[in-house]
Design a protein around this motif. Structure first.
Motif, short mmCIF file in Angstrom:
data_model
loop_
_atom_site.label_atom_id
_atom_site.label_comp_id
_atom_site.label_asym_id
_atom_site.label_seq_id
_atom_site.Cartn_x
_atom_site.Cartn_y
_atom_site.Cartn_z
N VAL A 213 -11.95 45.50 20.49
CA VAL A 213 -12.14 44.14 20.01
C VAL A 213 -12.71 44.20 18.60
CG1 VAL A 213 -13.33 41.94 20.34
CG2 VAL A 213 -12.53 43.24 22.33
N LEU A 214 -12.03 43.50 17.66
CA LEU A 214 -12.55 43.36 16.31
C LEU A 214 -13.34 42.06 16.24
CD1 LEU A 214 -9.41 44.36 14.20
CD2 LEU A 214 -11.21 45.83 15.12
N VAL A 215 -14.60 42.16 15.89
CA VAL A 215 -15.47 40.97 15.82
C VAL A 215 -15.52 40.49 14.38
CG1 VAL A 215 -17.75 40.02 16.26
CG2 VAL A 215 -16.83 41.80 17.77
N MET A 216 -15.20 39.20 14.19
CA MET A 216 -15.24 38.61 12.86
C MET A 216 -16.46 37.70 12.73
SD MET A 216 -11.21 37.80 12.06
CE MET A 216 -11.59 37.45 10.32
N PHE A 217 -17.04 37.72 11.54
CA PHE A 217 -18.21 36.88 11.25
C PHE A 217 -18.10 36.43 9.80
CE2 PHE A 217 -22.73 36.17 10.17
CZ PHE A 217 -23.09 35.33 11.21
N HIS A 218 -18.08 35.11 9.62
CA HIS A 218 -17.97 34.54 8.26
C HIS A 218 -16.80 35.12 7.48
CE1 HIS A 218 -22.43 33.08 8.19
NE2 HIS A 218 -21.67 32.42 9.04
N GLY A 219 -15.64 35.27 8.16
CA GLY A 219 -14.42 35.65 7.47
C GLY A 219 -14.20 37.13 7.27
N ARG A 220 -15.06 37.94 7.84
CA ARG A 220 -14.91 39.40 7.69
C ARG A 220 -15.01 40.09 9.04
NH1 ARG A 220 -15.12 40.82 2.36
NH2 ARG A 220 -16.05 39.32 0.92
N VAL A 221 -14.29 41.22 9.17
CA VAL A 221 -14.44 42.05 10.36
C VAL A 221 -15.72 42.85 10.21
CG1 VAL A 221 -13.47 43.92 11.74
CG2 VAL A 221 -11.96 42.18 10.76
N VAL A 222 -16.68 42.60 11.10
CA VAL A 222 -17.99 43.24 10.96
C VAL A 222 -18.17 44.41 11.92
CG1 VAL A 222 -19.13 41.17 10.08
CG2 VAL A 222 -19.04 41.55 12.55
N LYS A 223 -17.35 44.46 12.98
CA LYS A 223 -17.52 45.59 13.91
C LYS A 223 -16.30 45.72 14.80
CE LYS A 223 -20.92 47.66 17.05
NZ LYS A 223 -22.24 47.51 17.70
N GLU A 224 -15.96 46.97 15.14
CA GLU A 224 -14.93 47.25 16.14
C GLU A 224 -15.63 47.73 17.40
OE1 GLU A 224 -11.75 50.77 16.78
OE2 GLU A 224 -11.34 49.50 15.03
N VAL A 225 -15.37 47.04 18.51
CA VAL A 225 -16.06 47.33 19.78
C VAL A 225 -15.05 47.89 20.76
CG1 VAL A 225 -17.48 46.36 21.63
CG2 VAL A 225 -17.61 45.39 19.32
N PRO A 226 -15.23 49.12 21.25
CA PRO A 226 -14.27 49.70 22.20
C PRO A 226 -14.43 49.08 23.59
CG PRO A 226 -16.11 51.19 21.87
CD PRO A 226 -16.32 50.05 20.91
N ARG A 227 -13.44 49.28 24.42
CA ARG A 227 -13.49 48.78 25.79
C ARG A 227 -14.74 49.31 26.51
NH1 ARG A 227 -8.71 48.64 30.32
NH2 ARG A 227 -7.61 47.67 28.60
N GLY A 228 -15.29 48.45 27.37
CA GLY A 228 -16.49 48.84 28.09
C GLY A 228 -17.74 48.10 27.62
N TRP A 229 -17.60 47.18 26.69
CA TRP A 229 -18.73 46.41 26.18
C TRP A 229 -19.32 45.51 27.26
CZ3 TRP A 229 -16.97 41.51 26.94
CH2 TRP A 229 -15.60 41.29 26.84
N THR A 230 -20.57 45.12 27.04
CA THR A 230 -21.20 44.13 27.90
C THR A 230 -21.17 42.77 27.21
OG1 THR A 230 -23.42 44.41 26.96
CG2 THR A 230 -22.78 45.89 28.77
N ASP A 231 -21.28 41.71 27.99
CA ASP A 231 -21.28 40.37 27.42
C ASP A 231 -22.36 40.22 26.35
OD1 ASP A 231 -19.40 40.02 29.38
OD2 ASP A 231 -20.34 38.25 30.28
N ALA A 232 -23.55 40.70 26.67
CA ALA A 232 -24.68 40.53 25.75
C ALA A 232 -24.41 41.25 24.42
CB ALA A 232 -25.96 41.07 26.39
N ASP A 233 -23.84 42.45 24.50
CA ASP A 233 -23.58 43.21 23.28
C ASP A 233 -22.55 42.50 22.40
OD1 ASP A 233 -25.36 45.15 24.03
OD2 ASP A 233 -23.85 46.51 24.85
N LEU A 234 -21.46 42.03 23.02
CA LEU A 234 -20.39 41.41 22.24
C LEU A 234 -20.85 40.07 21.64
CD1 LEU A 234 -17.47 41.92 21.39
CD2 LEU A 234 -16.74 40.49 23.30
N VAL A 235 -21.55 39.27 22.44
CA VAL A 235 -22.03 37.99 21.94
C VAL A 235 -23.01 38.19 20.79
CG1 VAL A 235 -23.38 35.93 22.51
CG2 VAL A 235 -21.60 36.73 24.08
N ALA A 236 -23.85 39.21 20.88
CA ALA A 236 -24.81 39.48 19.81
C ALA A 236 -24.11 39.75 18.49
CB ALA A 236 -25.71 40.66 20.19
N VAL A 237 -23.01 40.51 18.54
CA VAL A 237 -22.26 40.77 17.31
C VAL A 237 -21.56 39.51 16.83
CG1 VAL A 237 -20.47 42.20 16.26
CG2 VAL A 237 -21.89 43.16 18.07
N MET A 238 -20.99 38.72 17.76
CA MET A 238 -20.29 37.50 17.39
C MET A 238 -21.22 36.49 16.71
SD MET A 238 -18.00 37.10 20.87
CE MET A 238 -17.60 35.39 20.59
N GLU A 239 -22.46 36.44 17.17
CA GLU A 239 -23.42 35.49 16.62
C GLU A 239 -24.20 36.04 15.44
OE1 GLU A 239 -23.45 32.41 17.53
OE2 GLU A 239 -21.98 32.73 19.12
#
Length: 499
Positions: free
Chosen positions: A468-494
Motif C-alpha cells: 500500500v502506498l500512503v499519500m499525504f498532502h499530494g505526495r507518497v510518504v510511505k510504502e507499507v507491505p502486506r501484514g500491516w495493522t489498522d493502527a499503523d496504516l491509519v497513523a501514516v494516513m493521518e
C-alpha cells in the motif's frame, strides 16, 4: 408535550410487490422520537423500497405508515409528506446549475408576487446559520464538495418542518474527517429533537452513531435491538443468515521478473499531487491510501486519462497513451472502475448486457453491427462470474440494487481482459456479500496476470493489496507491505507516524 411511548415514525405490516417480486413481506419498523435508528441489510433486502414508502413515493400494497401515531398524509399530498419526512439520498438531488439559495427554496422562492432575490438569499443565510452549514448562499451548488452538498440537503429537508430525516448511505463518498463532522452534526440535530433513520453498509458507523438497529433480510423484518446489546457477529449473522465472515485475502507471490503493466513517473497535477512515481507489475495489487485531500483519487483518475498531468508520464502495458484521453488508456489495455458509479459508472436506462459490453461492442459482431446473441452470451457469463442478482441480461442497470449495479461496473472494467486495472472505492455502499464478490474479482484479475491499482477508504479492501502506498498532502510518504495493522496504516494516513 409529545407522548414518548408513541414512535415518531412507524411502518406496520408493510407488503409491496412489483409483479412477481415481493420487495417487502409484512415488514415493519418503529423509531422512537429523537432517536438515530439504523436500518441495515444486504442489497435487495427491501431497504430502498421501505424508504420510498416512508417518503410517500410508493404506496404499500398492505400495511400502514404512522407519524407520531397519526396516519400518513394522503398519497397525493406532497406538502404533507414533506412536513413529516425528508430523505437525503446517496445520489445527490441538488441541482448544480442553481445557487445554494435557489436549491434551498426551489419551487417556494416567492409568495404571489415576483421573486425577491435579496430576501431569498437572506432567508437562505439565516437557515444555513441555524444548522451550522458554512456555505455562501449565493454560490453555485455545482461548486460544492460532497460533504457540503449533503449538509445543504439536510438543511433543505429541515426547512420544510420535517423532524424525521432518512440518511441513505451518507458516508459512502466521504473521508474520515468529513464523516466525523457529519456525525457531529447528526448528534447536534438529535439533541434538538430530530429523529433520524440511518442506512449504511459500514457497520462500525452503526455502533458509532445509532442507538437502535433494525435488520431486514429477504424482504422481511428480522430483528430490532438496541445497538449496545447486539454484538457485531450477531448483527452480521442477522443480515446474512449465517455467521460473520470477513473477506480472506489470498496469499500471492509476485514474481520478481514480472512485467511492468502500469507505471507513472514524476506525475504532478496542480495542487492535487506532486512528483509521484508508481510501478505495478503483472499479478500485483498496489493500494493507494490516504485522506480525501491526499491526492489518491486524482492520481488514479490521471492514470486512466480522466485528467492530463501537468508534468510526468503514464505508461500502460508498454505504451504511452495520450494524456487526458480515457479511450486511449482503455485501448492500451486498462480497465477502470470509477469512484461514482451513478455519475460515471453506468447508463441506467441501458441493460446489463449493453452496459457491461460497452468497451468490447466492436468485437461482438461484424461490419459495425453488434450481434445480440454474442452480447447476451457474454453478459450471461459476466452475470454468473460476479453473481449479479438479476432477472436477466436485458434488465436495465437502473433497476438493480447498489451492490449489483457496482458488479456491472466491475464486469465492464474486466470485459476486455485488461492487462492493468484501476479501481476506486469499489465497495462503497455495498453489502458484505457484494464486497466479497467485488474484491474477489480484483484478485481473480491479478491471478490471471493483470496488475491492479486499488484506491479505497476501507481498510478491509486494502488487505488484498501486496503493498500500500500512503499519500499525504499530494505526495507518497510511505510504502507499507502486506501484514500491516489498522493502527499503523491509519497513523501514516493521518500524518502521525513515528517513521
Amino acid at each position: 408535550m409529545p407522548d414518548s411511548t408513541i414512535p415518531a415514525v412507524e411502518a406496520r405490516g408493510v407488503t409491496k410487490r412489483f409483479g412477481p417480486t415481493t420487495a417487502l413481506d409484512d415488514a415493519g419498523i418503529a423509531i422512537a422520537e429523537g432517536e438515530t435508528h439504523a436500518l441495515v441489510g444486504r442489497n435487495g433486502a427491501g431497504k430502498s423500497t421501505l424508504v420510498s414508502i416512508l417518503t410517500g413515493l410508493q404506496r404499500p400494497d398492505e400495511g400502514k405508515i404512522l407519524f407520531a401515531g397519526r396516519p400518513a398524509p394522503a398519497f397525493a399530498d406532497r406538502d404533507g409528506w414533506r412536513r413529516n419526512v425528508a430523505c437525503v439520498y446517496q445520489k445527490s438531488t441538488i441541482i448544480p446549475t442553481l445557487t445554494v439559495a435557489e436549491n434551498l427554496y426551489l419551487n417556494r422562492q416567492a409568495g404571489r408576487g415576483p421573486i425577491n432575490w435579496r430576501s431569498m438569499r437572506a432567508r437562505a443565510r439565516d437557515l444555513l446559520d441555524q444548522y451550522g452549514v458554512d456555505v455562501d448562499a449565493g454560490r453555485l451548488a455545482g461548486d460544492l464538495n460532497v460533504e457540503q452538498r449533503q449538509l445543504l440537503e439536510i438543511a433543505r429537508a429541515l426547512s420544510f418542518g420535517a423532524r424525521f430525516i432518512i440518511l441513505d448511505e451518507p458516508t459512502a463518498q466521504l473521508d474520515g474527517p468529513a464523516i466525523e463532522r457529519l456525525f457531529e452534526r447528526m448528534r447536534d440535530l438529535r439533541a434538538r429533537g430530530v429523529t433520524m433513520m440511518f442506512i449504511s453498509h459500514h457497520l462500525e458507523e452503526v455502533y458509532q452513531i445509532c442507538q437502535s438497529v433494525t435488520v431486514f433480510r429477504d424482504a422481511r423484518h428480522i430483528l430490532t435491538r438496541p445497538v449496545a446489546d447486539l454484538p457485531h457477529d450477531e448483527l452480521v449473522a442477522a443480515m446474512t443468515g449465517e455467521a460473520a465472515a470477513r473477506y480472506q485475502a489470498r496469499s500471492r507471490a509476485v514474481r520478481p521478473d514480472a512485467a511492468v503493466v502500469l507505471s507513472a513517473e514524476k506525475l504532478t497535477l496542480g495542487e492535487r499531487y506532486h512528483d509521484v512515481d508508481l510501478t505495478v507489475h503483472a499479478g500485483e495489487i498496489v493500494g493507494l491510501a490516504g485522506s480525501g485531500s491526499s491526492g489518491k483519487v486524482g492520481l488514479a483518475e490521471t492514470l486512466v486519462g480522466l485528467y492530463a498531468a501537468d508534468s510526468g508520464t503514464v505508461t500502460v502495458n508498454g505504451g504511452r497513451p495520450k494524456p487526458g484521453d480515457v479511450t486511449a488508456a482503455l485501448r492500451a489495455g486498462l480497465g477502470f472502475v470509477p469512484q461514482d458509479r451513478h455519475k460515471e459508472g453506468f447508463v441506467p436506462l441501458l441493460s446489463i448486457a449493453e452496459n457491461a459490453t460497452l468497451p468490447i461492442a466492436h468485437k461482438l459482431g461484424r461490419f459495425g453491427a453488434v450481434s445480440p446473441a454474442l452480447r447476451r452470451a457474454k453478459a450471461e457469463r459476466m452475470i454468473e462470474s460476479l453473481t449479479i442478482k438479476t432477472t436477466g441480461p436485458s434488465q436495465p442497470v437502473g433497476d438493480l440494487s447498489g451492490g449489483n449495479a457496482q458488479k456491472v461496473v466491475m464486469a465492464r472494467a474486466l470485459a476486455d481482459d485488461p492487462k492493468a486495472l484501476v479501481v476506486i472505492n469499489p465497495t462503497a455502499g455495498v453489502d458484505v456479500r457484494a464486497k466479497q464478490a467485488l474484491l474477489g474479482a480484483v484478485e481473480d484479475a491479478a491471478d490471471r496476470g493483470a496488475g491492479a491499482v486499488l484506491v479505497s477508504d476501507e481498510l478491509d479492501d486494502l488487505r488484498i493489496c501486496d503493498r500500500v502506498l500512503v499519500m499525504f498532502h499530494g505526495r507518497v510518504v510511505k510504502e507499507v507491505p502486506r501484514g500491516w495493522t489498522d493502527a499503523d496504516l491509519v497513523a501514516v494516513m493521518e500524518g502521525v507516524s513515528d517513521d
